[in-house]
Enzyme design. Structure first.
Site, PDB file in Angstrom:
ATOM      1  N   ASP A  67     -45.112 -38.956 -56.251  1.00 21.77           N
ATOM      2  CA  ASP A  67     -45.713 -39.883 -57.135  1.00 21.77           C
ATOM      3  C   ASP A  67     -47.005 -39.425 -57.871  1.00 21.77           C
ATOM      4  O   ASP A  67     -47.690 -38.550 -57.572  1.00 21.77           O
ATOM      5  CB  ASP A  67     -45.841 -41.116 -56.429  1.00 21.77           C
ATOM      6  CG  ASP A  67     -46.914 -41.369 -55.322  1.00 21.77           C
ATOM      7  OD1 ASP A  67     -47.463 -40.376 -55.259  1.00 21.77           O
ATOM      8  OD2 ASP A  67     -46.632 -42.437 -54.809  1.00 21.77           O
ATOM      9  N   ASN A 136     -49.187 -52.849 -48.060  1.00 23.67           N
ATOM     10  CA  ASN A 136     -48.273 -53.675 -48.469  1.00 23.67           C
ATOM     11  C   ASN A 136     -46.579 -53.190 -48.023  1.00 23.67           C
ATOM     12  O   ASN A 136     -45.863 -53.879 -48.267  1.00 23.67           O
ATOM     13  CB  ASN A 136     -48.079 -54.346 -49.610  1.00 23.67           C
ATOM     14  CG  ASN A 136     -47.869 -52.983 -50.838  1.00 23.67           C
ATOM     15  OD1 ASN A 136     -47.752 -51.959 -50.378  1.00 23.67           O
ATOM     16  ND2 ASN A 136     -47.882 -53.291 -51.907  1.00 23.67           N
ATOM     17  N   HIS A 138     -45.305 -50.404 -48.917  1.00 23.83           N
ATOM     18  CA  HIS A 138     -44.779 -49.473 -50.155  1.00 23.83           C
ATOM     19  C   HIS A 138     -44.864 -48.043 -49.386  1.00 23.83           C
ATOM     20  O   HIS A 138     -45.796 -47.548 -48.721  1.00 23.83           O
ATOM     21  CB  HIS A 138     -45.314 -49.689 -51.346  1.00 23.83           C
ATOM     22  CG  HIS A 138     -46.755 -48.971 -51.532  1.00 23.83           C
ATOM     23  ND1 HIS A 138     -48.012 -49.658 -51.852  1.00 23.83           N
ATOM     24  CD2 HIS A 138     -47.334 -47.586 -51.159  1.00 23.83           C
ATOM     25  CE1 HIS A 138     -49.188 -48.796 -51.728  1.00 23.83           C
ATOM     26  NE2 HIS A 138     -48.552 -47.600 -51.450  1.00 23.83           N
ATOM     27  N   GLU A 143     -42.633 -50.324 -54.563  1.00 20.61           N
ATOM     28  CA  GLU A 143     -43.236 -51.565 -54.342  1.00 20.61           C
ATOM     29  C   GLU A 143     -42.457 -52.534 -53.731  1.00 20.61           C
ATOM     30  O   GLU A 143     -41.319 -52.609 -53.971  1.00 20.61           O
ATOM     31  CB  GLU A 143     -44.226 -52.017 -55.714  1.00 20.61           C
ATOM     32  CG  GLU A 143     -45.142 -50.996 -56.098  1.00 20.61           C
ATOM     33  CD  GLU A 143     -46.574 -50.928 -55.635  1.00 20.61           C
ATOM     34  OE1 GLU A 143     -46.428 -51.495 -54.443  1.00 20.61           O
ATOM     35  OE2 GLU A 143     -47.345 -50.530 -56.156  1.00 20.61           O
TER      36      GLU A 143
END
Length: 236
Positions: A67, A136, A138, A143
Site C-alpha cells: 500500500d 483497528n 486493518h 479499513e
C-alpha cells in the site's frame, strides 16, 4: 491460521524471516508482498543480513508494495516508498524491473489501481504476503466497514490510520490510500501476519475468536489455508 506466540519482538522477527528464507532456498524465484511500519522491520533487517552471506537467494526475488499513502510525495521520508527503498530494495539489491509499486501521487488514483492489478495478473500470484495489524484491525488500507473491496483500490483512510506514526511528521498529510484488496491478499500462496506494538489487546482478542467480520478486516485471514500469525508477547 497458525498462531505462534513469541517471547519478544526479536523472536517474532527471527521466526518469520527464517520461514521466508527457507522458502527462498527451495525456490528463489518468488514474488513477495511487503508491508511497511515497525511490525515487519525486524524481518527486513534479518533478510538484509542474510543477503550479505547468501546474495544468490535474492537474485530472482520480485517485490510488490502492499500500500501507499496517497497524495504525498514519494520522496517524503515517511512515505511507504522511502521505507521500502531503504529497508528492502537497497539492502536486497532489488532493481526496478523486479519491483511493483503504487505511485504516491498518480494523475488518476483509480487508473493507478488498475495498473497495479494488471501487474499482479502478469507477475502473480503473490508467493508470500507480509502483513502487520493495525490497532483497528486493518491490513494494508483495507479499513473496517460494512464491506471490503476485493482488488486494488483507492481507500478512504480511517482516523486510526491517519494517526499512524508515519504521518506525524509528514509535511503534507495523505488524502487517501492506495492498497491491494482482500482478494489480492487472500490469493497469495502464503501469508504471514506480524502483531506487535502497544494497545492491540482488544483487536487480538477479537481476531482470536475466529469470527469473520468486515469490521475486522484481518479476520478474513481465517479463510486462507496457509497463514501464520506471529504475536509478540509485548502486544498482549
Amino acid at each position: 491460521m497458525k498462531i505462534k506466540y513469541c517471547s519478544d519482538y526479536e523472536e517474532m522477527s527471527q521466526l518469520c524471516s527464517d520461514s521466508i528464507l527457507t522458502d527462498l532456498k527451495k525456490n528463489n524465484k518468488q514474488l513477495i508482498c511487503v508491508a511497511t511500519g515497525n511490525s515487519p522491520n525486524g524481518v527486513y533487517e534479518n533478510l538484509a543480513n542474510a543477503h550479505k552471506s547468501e546474495p544468490s537467494l535474492f537474485e530472482k526475488l520480485k517485490v510488490i508494495k502492499l500500500d501507499e499513502w496517497g497524495g504525498i510525495s514519494a520522496s517524503d521520508e515517511n512515505s511507504c516508498e522511502t521505507f521500502i527503498q531503504k529497508k528492502i530494495l537497497g539492502p536486497l539489491q532489488i532493481l526496478s524491473d523486479r519491483y511493483i509499486s503504487f505511485e504516491s501521487k498518480p494523475a488518476s488514483p483509480e487508473e493507478e489501481c488498475v495498473r497495479i492489478q494488471n501487474e499482479i495478473k502478469r507477475h502473480g500470484p503473490i508467493d508470500t504476503c507480509i502483513l502487520g495489524l493495525g490497532k483497528n484491525g486493518h491490513i494494508g488500507f483495507n479499513e473496517p466497514g460494512k464491506a471490503l473491496a476485493p482488488y486494488c483500490h483507492v481507500a478512504k483512510l480511517s482516523k486510526e490510520s491517519l494517526r499512524h506514526e508515519m504521518t506525524a511528521t509528514m509535511q503534507k498529510k495523505p488524502s487517501y490510500g492506495l492498497t491491494l484488496g482482500m482478494a489480492n491478499i487472500l490469493q497469495s500462496k502464503k501469508i504471514v501476519l506480524l502483531i506487535t506494538g502497544a494497545n492491540k489487546n482488544s483487536v487480538i482478542e477479537n481476531l482470536l475468536t475466529k469470527t469473520i467480520n468486515p469490521d475486522l478486516p484481518a479476520s478474513f485471514l481465517w479463510l486462507h489455508q496457509n497463514v501464520t500469525c506471529y504475536i509478540d508477547s509485548n502486544a498482549i
